[in-house]
Scaffold this motif. Structure first.
Motif, PDB file in Angstrom:
ATOM      1  N   SER A  92      26.178  41.402  30.291  1.00  0.00           N
ATOM      2  CA  SER A  92      26.404  42.540  29.414  1.00  0.00           C
ATOM      3  C   SER A  92      25.206  42.813  28.520  1.00  0.00           C
ATOM      4  N   TRP A  93      24.303  41.826  28.402  1.00  0.00           N
ATOM      5  CA  TRP A  93      23.109  42.042  27.595  1.00  0.00           C
ATOM      6  C   TRP A  93      22.021  42.756  28.379  1.00  0.00           C
ATOM      7  N   VAL A  94      22.182  42.875  29.690  1.00  0.00           N
ATOM      8  CA  VAL A  94      21.188  43.567  30.515  1.00  0.00           C
ATOM      9  C   VAL A  94      21.348  45.068  30.288  1.00  0.00           C
ATOM     10  N   PRO A  95      20.282  45.765  29.915  1.00  0.00           N
ATOM     11  CA  PRO A  95      20.380  47.208  29.662  1.00  0.00           C
ATOM     12  C   PRO A  95      20.941  47.965  30.861  1.00  0.00           C
ATOM     13  N   GLY A  96      21.903  48.847  30.589  1.00  0.00           N
ATOM     14  CA  GLY A  96      22.476  49.666  31.649  1.00  0.00           C
ATOM     15  C   GLY A  96      23.642  49.046  32.378  1.00  0.00           C
ATOM     16  N   SER A  97      24.006  47.798  32.054  1.00  0.00           N
ATOM     17  CA  SER A  97      25.126  47.152  32.733  1.00  0.00           C
ATOM     18  C   SER A  97      26.437  47.833  32.350  1.00  0.00           C
ATOM     19  N   GLN A  98      27.306  47.978  33.329  1.00  0.00           N
ATOM     20  CA  GLN A  98      28.627  48.540  33.105  1.00  0.00           C
ATOM     21  C   GLN A  98      29.657  47.685  33.826  1.00  0.00           C
ATOM     22  N   PHE A  99      30.847  47.617  33.260  1.00  0.00           N
ATOM     23  CA  PHE A  99      31.882  46.745  33.794  1.00  0.00           C
ATOM     24  C   PHE A  99      33.186  47.515  33.963  1.00  0.00           C
ATOM     25  N   GLY A 100      33.798  47.341  35.134  1.00  0.00           N
ATOM     26  CA  GLY A 100      35.126  47.858  35.361  1.00  0.00           C
ATOM     27  C   GLY A 100      36.129  46.775  35.013  1.00  0.00           C
ATOM     28  N   VAL A 101      37.049  47.089  34.124  1.00  0.00           N
ATOM     29  CA  VAL A 101      38.003  46.094  33.639  1.00  0.00           C
ATOM     30  C   VAL A 101      39.421  46.622  33.800  1.00  0.00           C
ATOM     31  N   LEU A 102      40.286  45.791  34.328  1.00  0.00           N
ATOM     32  CA  LEU A 102      41.705  46.116  34.429  1.00  0.00           C
ATOM     33  C   LEU A 102      42.466  45.117  33.568  1.00  0.00           C
ATOM     34  N   ALA A 103      43.260  45.639  32.637  1.00  0.00           N
ATOM     35  CA  ALA A 103      44.036  44.772  31.752  1.00  0.00           C
ATOM     36  C   ALA A 103      45.458  44.567  32.239  1.00  0.00           C
ATOM     37  N   ASN A 104      45.991  45.530  32.979  1.00  0.00           N
ATOM     38  CA  ASN A 104      47.389  45.490  33.425  1.00  0.00           C
ATOM     39  C   ASN A 104      47.473  46.170  34.792  1.00  0.00           C
ATOM     40  N   PRO A 105      48.294  45.652  35.714  1.00  0.00           N
ATOM     41  CA  PRO A 105      49.253  44.544  35.581  1.00  0.00           C
ATOM     42  C   PRO A 105      48.649  43.156  35.765  1.00  0.00           C
ATOM     43  N   HIS A 106      47.425  43.077  36.318  1.00  0.00           N
ATOM     44  CA  HIS A 106      46.766  41.786  36.506  1.00  0.00           C
ATOM     45  C   HIS A 106      45.332  41.908  36.011  1.00  0.00           C
ATOM     46  N   PRO A 107      44.873  41.019  35.127  1.00  0.00           N
ATOM     47  CA  PRO A 107      43.518  41.116  34.591  1.00  0.00           C
ATOM     48  C   PRO A 107      42.461  41.009  35.693  1.00  0.00           C
ATOM     49  N   GLN A 108      41.510  41.908  35.650  1.00  0.00           N
ATOM     50  CA  GLN A 108      40.379  41.892  36.576  1.00  0.00           C
ATOM     51  C   GLN A 108      39.145  42.362  35.830  1.00  0.00           C
ATOM     52  N   LEU A 109      37.976  41.878  36.253  1.00  0.00           N
ATOM     53  CA  LEU A 109      36.717  42.335  35.685  1.00  0.00           C
ATOM     54  C   LEU A 109      35.640  42.269  36.758  1.00  0.00           C
ATOM     55  N   SER A 124      28.801  45.705  42.046  1.00  0.00           N
ATOM     56  CA  SER A 124      28.880  44.401  42.721  1.00  0.00           C
ATOM     57  C   SER A 124      30.312  43.966  42.988  1.00  0.00           C
ATOM     58  N   GLY A 125      31.251  44.892  42.878  1.00  0.00           N
ATOM     59  CA  GLY A 125      32.640  44.548  43.148  1.00  0.00           C
ATOM     60  C   GLY A 125      33.550  45.733  42.923  1.00  0.00           C
ATOM     61  N   ASP A 126      34.800  45.592  43.363  1.00  0.00           N
ATOM     62  CA  ASP A 126      35.781  46.660  43.224  1.00  0.00           C
ATOM     63  C   ASP A 126      37.025  46.127  42.521  1.00  0.00           C
ATOM     64  N   LEU A 127      37.663  47.006  41.765  1.00  0.00           N
ATOM     65  CA  LEU A 127      38.937  46.668  41.148  1.00  0.00           C
ATOM     66  C   LEU A 127      40.062  46.930  42.145  1.00  0.00           C
ATOM     67  N   ALA A 128      40.936  45.950  42.325  1.00  0.00           N
ATOM     68  CA  ALA A 128      42.085  46.126  43.210  1.00  0.00           C
ATOM     69  C   ALA A 128      43.089  47.041  42.536  1.00  0.00           C
ATOM     70  N   GLY A 129      43.455  48.121  43.199  1.00  0.00           N
ATOM     71  CA  GLY A 129      44.338  49.108  42.606  1.00  0.00           C
ATOM     72  C   GLY A 129      45.736  49.086  43.178  1.00  0.00           C
ATOM     73  N   PRO A 130      46.545  50.058  42.807  1.00  0.00           N
ATOM     74  CA  PRO A 130      47.934  50.125  43.270  1.00  0.00           C
ATOM     75  C   PRO A 130      48.020  50.437  44.760  1.00  0.00           C
ATOM     76  N   GLU A 131      49.065  49.930  45.377  1.00  0.00           N
ATOM     77  CA  GLU A 131      49.309  50.190  46.796  1.00  0.00           C
ATOM     78  C   GLU A 131      50.425  51.212  46.966  1.00  0.00           C
ATOM     79  N   PHE A 132      50.533  52.115  46.023  1.00  0.00           N
ATOM     80  CA  PHE A 132      51.523  53.193  46.078  1.00  0.00           C
ATOM     81  C   PHE A 132      50.898  54.416  45.416  1.00  0.00           C
TER      82      PHE A 132
END
Length: 292
Positions: free
Chosen positions: A148-165, A170-178
């Motif tokens: 997060s200290w690297v300039p330009g870094s961005q993070f996708g974060v999911l708080a509910n229903p299951h925490p993800q970051l 460099s990765g994808d957030l698992a989303g709803p299957e409906f």
């Protein structure tokens, strides 16, 4: 009259989905309203609606939460449900609107109140953050903190229903299957990742913009953010979801409920069947309806 849905902040009241969706009552903080006025307002709500279901964030200031409990205690009313919800602000606003939708259906107040725990499992609430150094609501690894200290870094974060970051790119957030719709509230971060990458990968059916709740920067630890929430928008799906769960009667206050806990007195079920349920999760699979 439908059961009254109440909130502790006006920005938790999203525009209605249709002409039948009622608004929500505002329960003001002790900083802006004396106790006698709060008692009078609650009395009017009870007289007009019979029951009041108040939803508030787990991050609500202690003084405001204490006021809610004081009002219920002074009025000695068992018709006031105080539901503390561990959702980010925009996700909570979505849940509030779903509860408003349910309040005009043919469900009892007890079923509507206990439905909040069920519906929250189908709200995918998160944010795109420019920094996670002050994020304390979702587990963050030391490696992520360093990135997060690297300039330009961005993070996708999911708080509910299951925490993800994930680090964007460099990765994808698992989303709803409906089938869901997505609501987006923009803070100080400039990016099209939510609407251009996340929404297509989650195959959302519609994207809507909303104002950012005032509490969001504090909840996420930064104002450099874009908050989002994917949710079930179709009232027929919400109705089917709630009505398909077996109804019980609270052994403590006698009100009807679904799930494993009463929404009004918060007492857990003591039946043998309840012991087989996972805490906080109702026995219902994710909806497969793909309509709007």
């Amino acid at each position: 009259m439908p059961t009254a849905i109440a909130v502790t902040s006006a920005d938790l009241v999203l525009p209605p989905t249709d002409q039948q969706t009622p608004t929500a009552a505002l329960l003001k903080s002790p900083d802006t309203q004396p106790l006698d006025a709060a008692l009078a307002d609650m009395t009017v709500l009870l007289e007009q609606h019979g029951y009041v279901i108040a939803l508030y964030s787990s991050s609500l200031p202690v003084a405001h939460e204490r006021r809610l409990h004081t009002v219920r205690s002074v009025l000695e009313s068992d018709r006031i449900a105080l539901l503390k919800v561990d959702l980010p602000p925009l996700g909570l606003a979505v849940l509030v609107r779903q509860m408003r939708q349910l309040s005009v259906c043919d469900f009892s107040a007890g079923v509507v109140a206990s439905a909040a725990r069920l519906l929250s499992h189908y709200v995918y609430a998160g944010a795109l953050l420019g920094s996670v150094t002050k994020l304390d609501r979702v587990p963050v690894t030391l490696k992520s903190h360093a990135k997060s200290w690297v300039p330009g870094s961005q993070f996708g974060v999911l708080a509910n229903p299951h925490p993800q970051l994930v680090k964007v790119g460099s990765g994808d957030l698992a989303g709803p299957e409906f089938g869901t719709q997505l609501i987006v509230a923009r803070g100080q971060l400039q990016s099209d990742w939510v609407t251009g990458t996340l929404a297509p990968s989650w195959q959302v059916q519609n994207v809507q913009e909303s104002a950012l709740p005032a509490e969001s920067p504090r909840w996420w630890g930064t104002g450099r953010m874009i908050e989002f929430a994917a949710y079930l928008a179709d009232i027929s799906v919400l109705y089917q979801l709630v009505s398909s769960v077996r109804r019980e009667v609270c052994s403590w206050c006698g009100i009807q409920l679904i799930g494993d806990r009463c929404g009004f007195c918060l007492s857990p079920l003591s039946s043998a069947e309840d012991q087989t349920r996972a805490p906080g999760v109702l026995n219902h699979s994710a909806p497969t309806h793909q309509g709007s």
